[in-house]
Scaffold this motif. Structure first.
Motif, PDB file in Angstrom:
ATOM      1  N   ILE A  42      -0.614 -15.226  36.439  1.00 57.91           N
ATOM      2  CA  ILE A  42      -0.293 -16.355  37.312  1.00 57.91           C
ATOM      3  C   ILE A  42       0.099 -15.781  38.662  1.00 57.91           C
ATOM      4  O   ILE A  42       0.995 -14.943  38.748  1.00 57.91           O
ATOM      5  CB  ILE A  42       0.850 -17.202  36.732  1.00 57.91           C
ATOM      6  N   VAL A  43      -0.572 -16.205  39.716  1.00 58.33           N
ATOM      7  CA  VAL A  43      -0.339 -15.675  41.057  1.00 58.33           C
ATOM      8  C   VAL A  43       0.215 -16.783  41.931  1.00 58.33           C
ATOM      9  O   VAL A  43      -0.357 -17.876  42.011  1.00 58.33           O
ATOM     10  CB  VAL A  43      -1.645 -15.115  41.665  1.00 58.33           C
ATOM     11  N   ARG A  44       1.334 -16.508  42.596  1.00 62.50           N
ATOM     12  CA  ARG A  44       1.934 -17.427  43.558  1.00 62.50           C
ATOM     13  C   ARG A  44       2.048 -16.697  44.892  1.00 62.50           C
ATOM     14  O   ARG A  44       3.090 -16.124  45.204  1.00 62.50           O
ATOM     15  CB  ARG A  44       3.300 -17.886  43.066  1.00 62.50           C
ATOM     16  N   PRO A  45       0.978 -16.699  45.680  1.00 63.69           N
ATOM     17  CA  PRO A  45       0.982 -15.900  46.912  1.00 63.69           C
ATOM     18  C   PRO A  45       1.949 -16.433  47.963  1.00 63.69           C
ATOM     19  O   PRO A  45       2.074 -17.637  48.147  1.00 63.69           O
ATOM     20  CB  PRO A  45      -0.463 -15.999  47.394  1.00 63.69           C
ATOM     21  N   HIS A  46       2.613 -15.499  48.638  1.00 59.19           N
ATOM     22  CA  HIS A  46       3.430 -15.845  49.799  1.00 59.19           C
ATOM     23  C   HIS A  46       2.544 -15.986  51.018  1.00 59.19           C
ATOM     24  O   HIS A  46       2.803 -16.803  51.878  1.00 59.19           O
ATOM     25  CB  HIS A  46       4.500 -14.788  50.034  1.00 59.19           C
ATOM     26  N   TYR A  83       4.163 -20.963  52.506  1.00 58.06           N
ATOM     27  CA  TYR A  83       5.609 -21.052  52.707  1.00 58.06           C
ATOM     28  C   TYR A  83       6.031 -20.646  54.118  1.00 58.06           C
ATOM     29  O   TYR A  83       7.219 -20.535  54.401  1.00 58.06           O
ATOM     30  CB  TYR A  83       6.348 -20.172  51.692  1.00 58.06           C
TER      31      TYR A  83
END
Length: 91
Positions: A42-46, A83
């Motif tokens: 699971i990737v949650r890129p900044h 973000y």
């Protein structure tokens, strides 16, 4: 994490993880040099930067050098910044 196009529609990636404790959780208690981990990722890129300046480096070369965002942008672009964390953009 770096991702690069590979043959047959797949991509390869290389990444690094730093943890401030003696046992890194991604080693799962093993003293072996390598662990094969079959996993759902699971990737949650900044933020995401696309570039061609690293062409020809290979995955090993990517892992052994620190990121140079200004250089990456000389032949690339900011693709995603959900973000507002990209450090080189004026706010």
């Amino acid at each position: 994490m770096y991702v690069q196009t590979a043959a047959d529609g797949t991509v390869s990636f290389v990444g690094a993880s730093r943890v401030d404790r003696p046992e890194h959780p991604l080693r799962y208690g093993s003293d072996r040099t390598h662990q094969l981990i079959v996993v759902e990722l699971i990737v949650r890129p900044h933020y995401v930067v696309g570039t061609d300046v690293l062409r020809g480096q290979g995955l090993g070369g990517l892992a052994s050098q620190p990121p140079d965002l200004a250089r990456y942008l000389t032949n690339g672009e900011l693709i995603l910044d959900p973000y507002g964390r990209f450090p080189l953009m004026a706010r």
